[in-house]
Scaffold this active site. Structure first.
Site, PDB file in Angstrom:
ATOM      1  N   GLU A   1     -26.223  56.992 -72.844  1.00 26.03           N
ATOM      2  CA  GLU A   1     -26.921  56.976 -71.550  1.00 26.03           C
ATOM      3  C   GLU A   1     -27.960  58.085 -71.398  1.00 26.03           C
ATOM      4  OE1 GLU A   1     -24.293  53.856 -69.972  1.00 26.03           O
ATOM      5  OE2 GLU A   1     -23.906  55.512 -71.326  1.00 26.03           O
TER       6      GLU A   1
ATOM      7  N   THR B   1     -28.062  57.642 -86.015  1.00 28.74           N
ATOM      8  CA  THR B   1     -27.780  56.713 -84.923  1.00 28.74           C
ATOM      9  C   THR B   1     -27.848  57.414 -83.565  1.00 28.74           C
ATOM     10  OG1 THR B   1     -25.393  57.041 -85.199  1.00 28.74           O
ATOM     11  CG2 THR B   1     -26.379  55.177 -86.346  1.00 28.74           C
TER      12      THR B   1
ATOM     13  N   ILE C   1     -22.793  66.388 -83.045  1.00 26.56           N
ATOM     14  CA  ILE C   1     -23.407  65.109 -83.372  1.00 26.56           C
ATOM     15  C   ILE C   1     -22.787  64.603 -84.670  1.00 26.56           C
ATOM     16  CG2 ILE C   1     -25.553  63.922 -83.893  1.00 26.56           C
ATOM     17  CD1 ILE C   1     -25.247  64.917 -80.983  1.00 26.56           C
TER      18      ILE C   1
ATOM     19  N   GLY D   1     -20.770  61.537 -75.799  1.00 29.78           N
ATOM     20  CA  GLY D   1     -21.554  60.330 -75.995  1.00 29.78           C
ATOM     21  C   GLY D   1     -23.029  60.542 -75.704  1.00 29.78           C
TER      22      GLY D   1
END
Length: 772
Positions: free
Chosen positions: A725, A653, A648, A722
């Site tokens: 999603e 964020t 991370i 990522g």
């Protein structure tokens, strides 16, 4: 020309941010600009002589325009033009000219191209005036006559028309299968079969789609657009209108949410460019909230899941089939059923996917496309199987934990899902959950606990990045990336600052301009690994060059140092074991007579290595609901989402992305659906008053946990994956499973509204599709 272009300021970190390292909870560098109104969005750009366009929309779902009366509109003071298919500027006529970088197979929709109407709400005219108010009033005076044709918009009534997408036409890889799932299903002692239904959803970001075209005296078009890729839209405009690409610049420095709605160029872009070319002036077109329902959406979907297991819970067969709607123009496809072939160990898997063509605009990607529906069905079915086995739902998932992709036999590049199960269950208190439904109550409310597994692809694409170190110590890093609210400005600045040993306030990241180095469309949770890897690579090249320059300086204390012995900290280079040897970076440039130093890097995926692995992020979602059976009201009171997403980079964020995904998962489970009046093929609740989304009152305790993971297959530079999603994936399934645990009532359609709690789920038909 330059005088017409509004100034853009690249946000930088506030003073005092200081040194950063991966994983720190750094506040957004663009936060101040947004909360003070300094950030300018597409509809806020001003230019001399700017005119305003308002769209008039079709009232039928299928047919042809026989006449358009624009006299009333043109009579309104201030109106300068009404564009229709009869008088629009020349555009190219072949499909390829309208294919953007993310287009599915088929013929893209072309605004104002002909007299044909493909869907209700299609733009049929653009009124342009000196003021927005005049254009809006005049747009209501455009009178259109139609020759109407029979239309179809009801998926559940047309399942027998389903066909298999054509792989070459749709750019689609059909889902594969393994073993003999039908035979294994019939032979297994424990099995379930369920149908699922999900209605249409619309994106509805806070910022509506808008385009401001600033036309220079030399005819150059500088376009400010709500988009997830400035370069995708520049490519589209230059090809559709036959314009040299150096005559078009697209900018999107700030985007007020997009969630997939900005992946493809939307029709307001085309219309604004048409008007600017026709009138040779600057033009702005902003869609109304109602018109935000007149382009793509998350498609309506029917699914069937069959699971079979031995009495010990070991899966023997997985059958997952889906039918989705698309337009008559394009074969829009999603990865709905593929997750059932990747997540759980099973030797017999059968997957099927079909489409039904309707008289609608083509669907488009919406946060976690395919997975939001496909994983929901799979995870609700797994919960149903667990109850039939009288087994803890978490234990069933542990029994069927897959160390390799069951369809392809590939190992996972990294998979800390087990850690997610452990940490999430412990934090949630899952061990104290009674297995029987309706066993927990507080006053008038039944309490239920549910869980589900989440999975999403880890994507890496190609990107180019430039890094410039200035003599005053400023580092400017550039790429045509986008920040749709995910924190791109912040994360890229962090990566650059940590790599170069600079305080955050000396680093700025430039994005949102088609003239910057190439970046892919911002979607699929790929930007951190892709563009972030490029930032790391460019800074690494910059450091190597600085080391060579520093070693060559007369009397340099680093002259004999090995590169691996040199550290970059506090704006200087130094020996790791002798920090007092620091050489300021500015001094290195000054000694070489340079005012700045630039390096460029092209980020490319490790294709040969990555093909050997299945690459994905994983999650375990645990949820508590409280259900008032008398009123049918469901409250989601507690969610713990444990996520394995590599290293991370920005804890703040990243956690914010997961929280946002969970909130949307609550909305997906309980609120969101666009209803169609099939008599007219028209969405009825096309506004915020009747299209319900989760609000503050619907959101309670949400806790995010990140597993320890480092994936150098996905991202050799950063080890990151990522998170855009994964937060939404399976949150709705965990909620549905918790509702069953609370009430004993299994509801297999979303959203789960009060009427379904009170009366039961509506019957979902089992289709008999025609053979493709």
């Amino acid at each position: 020309m330059t005088d017409l272009i509004p100034e853009l300021r690249t946000p930088s970190a506030p003073e005092g941010t200081g040194r950063v390292k991966s994983g720190m909870p750094v506040s957004r560098v663009d936060g101040r600009a947004k909360v003070t109104g300094q950030a300018q969005y597409a509809a806020e750009i001003h230019a001399p002589g700017l005119r305003y366009g308002v769209v008039a929309s079709s009232t039928i779902a299928r047919g042809r325009i026989t006449a358009i009366d624009t006299a009333g509109a043109l009579a309104v003071p201030g109106v300068v033009a009404v564009l229709t298919h009869l008088n629009r500027p020349k555009v190219r006529g072949f499909d390829l000219a309208y294919k953007d970088m993310t287009a599915p197979g088929g013929s893209p929709f072309r605004p104002l191209y002909s007299d044909q109407v493909f869907y209700s709400g299609q733009p049929v005219a653009l009124v342009v005036a000196d003021t927005f108010e005049a254009a809006r009033h005049a747009a209501q005076l455009v009178r259109v006559s139609y020759q109407e044709e029979a239309h179809e918009t009801n998926l559940l009534a047309s399942l027998d028309q389903a066909y298999k997408p054509r792989p070459l036409k749709a750019g689609f890889t059909p889902p594969s299968s393994t073993g003999d799932a039908d035979k294994a299903y019939e032979a297994a002692p424990v099995k379930i079969a369920s149908q699922f239904y999900h209605g249409v959803e619309h994106h509805n970001p806070m910022e509506m789609h808008a385009t401001t075209v600033v036309r220079g005296e030399d005819g150059h078009l500088t376009i400010y657009d709500k988009t997830q890729s400035s370069q995708n839209n520049r490519w589209y405009v230059s090809r559709a209108f036959g314009l040299p690409k150096d005559k078009v610049t697209v900018r999107n420095p700030y985007v007020g949410g997009a969630f997939g709605s900005g992946l493809r160029p939307q029709y307001q872009l085309t219309l604004a460019v048409m008007a600017a070319l026709h009138l040779e002036c600057s033009v702005r077109v902003v869609l109304t909230r109602q018109q935000m329902f007149s382009f793509g959406h998350r498609p309506e979907t029917w699914q069937k899941v069959q699971l079979a297991a031995n009495e010990d819970g070991k899966l023997q067969a997985i059958v997952h089939e889906a039918i989705q709607e698309t337009s008559r123009l394009e074969d829009y496809v999603e990865v709905v059923v593929n997750w059932s072939g990747q997540l759980y160990a099973c030797d017999n898997i059968k997957l099927g996917y079909k489409l039904v063509a309707h008289d609608r605009h083509s669907p488009i990607d919406m946060r976690a496309p395919g997975a939001a529906h496909g994983m929901h069905a799979l995870e609700v079915a797994m919960d149903e199987l667990a109850y039939k086995l009288r087994m803890d739902p978490l234990e069933l998932r542990r029994i069927n934990y897959a160390d390799r992709n069951p369809l392809e036999g590939k190992p996972y590049s990294s998979k800390e899902l087990g850690q997610c199960y452990d940490k999430g269950a412990q934090r949630f208190g899952w061990a104290g959950r009674p297995i029987e439904p309706r066993s927990m109550r507080d006053g008038d409310e039944l309490i239920g606990w549910g869980m589900a597994t989440g999975m999403w692809d880890s994507l890496v694409m190609v990107a180019r990045v430039s890094a410039q170190l200035h003599a005053d110590g400023r580092l400017v890093v550039s790429s045509a990336a986008s920040d749709i609210g995910t924190g791109t400005y912040t994360v890229m600045s962090m990566i650059a600052a940590e790599s170069m040993g600079l305080p955050m306030e000396q680093v700025s990241f430039q994005l949102g301009d088609s003239t910057l180095p190439f970046a892919p469309v911002e979607g699929g949770s790929s930007h951190v690994a892709t563009v972030g890897g490029g930032v790391h690579g460019a800074c690494d090249k910059l450091k190597k060059r600085l080391i060579r320059m520093a070693k060559a300086m007369p009397g340099s204390p680093l002259a004999k140092a090995r590169p691996q012995d040199i550290a970059f900290e506090d704006g200087a280079m130094m020996l790791r074991h002798r920090p007092e040897t620091a050489v300021p970076l500015g001094a290195v440039l000054a000694a070489s007579g340079l005012d700045r130093l630039e390096e460029k890097f092209m980020m490319t995926p490790q294709m040969l290595k990555q093909r050997k692995y299945t690459r994905a992020v994983h999650s375990a979602v645990f949820c508590e609901v409280r259900v008032n059976e008398k009123l049918g009201i469901v409250r989601v009171t507690r969610v713990v989402n444990a996520v394995a997403a590599g290293r991370i980079i920005s804890a703040k964020t990243a956690a914010s992305q997961i929280v946002g995904g969970v909130v949307w998962g609550i909305s997906h489970a309980l609120h969101e659906e666009s209803f169609t009046d099939h008599r007219f093929g028209r969405f009825m609740n096309h506004n915020y008053a009747e299209y319900h989304v989760a609000t503050n009152a619907d959101v309670h305790d949400i806790e995010v946990i990140f597993a320890d993971e480092d994936d150098r297959v996905v991202s050799r530079q950063l080890g990151a994956k990522g998170v855009g999603e994964i937060g939404i994936v399976s949150t709705s399934a965990a909620i549905a499973n918790a509702i069953f645990h609370a009430t004993g009532r299994r509801i297999r359609s979303t959203p789960i509204t009060p009427d379904k709690i009170l009366l039961g789920d509506h019957e979902i038909p089992v289709p008999e599709p025609k053979q493709a």
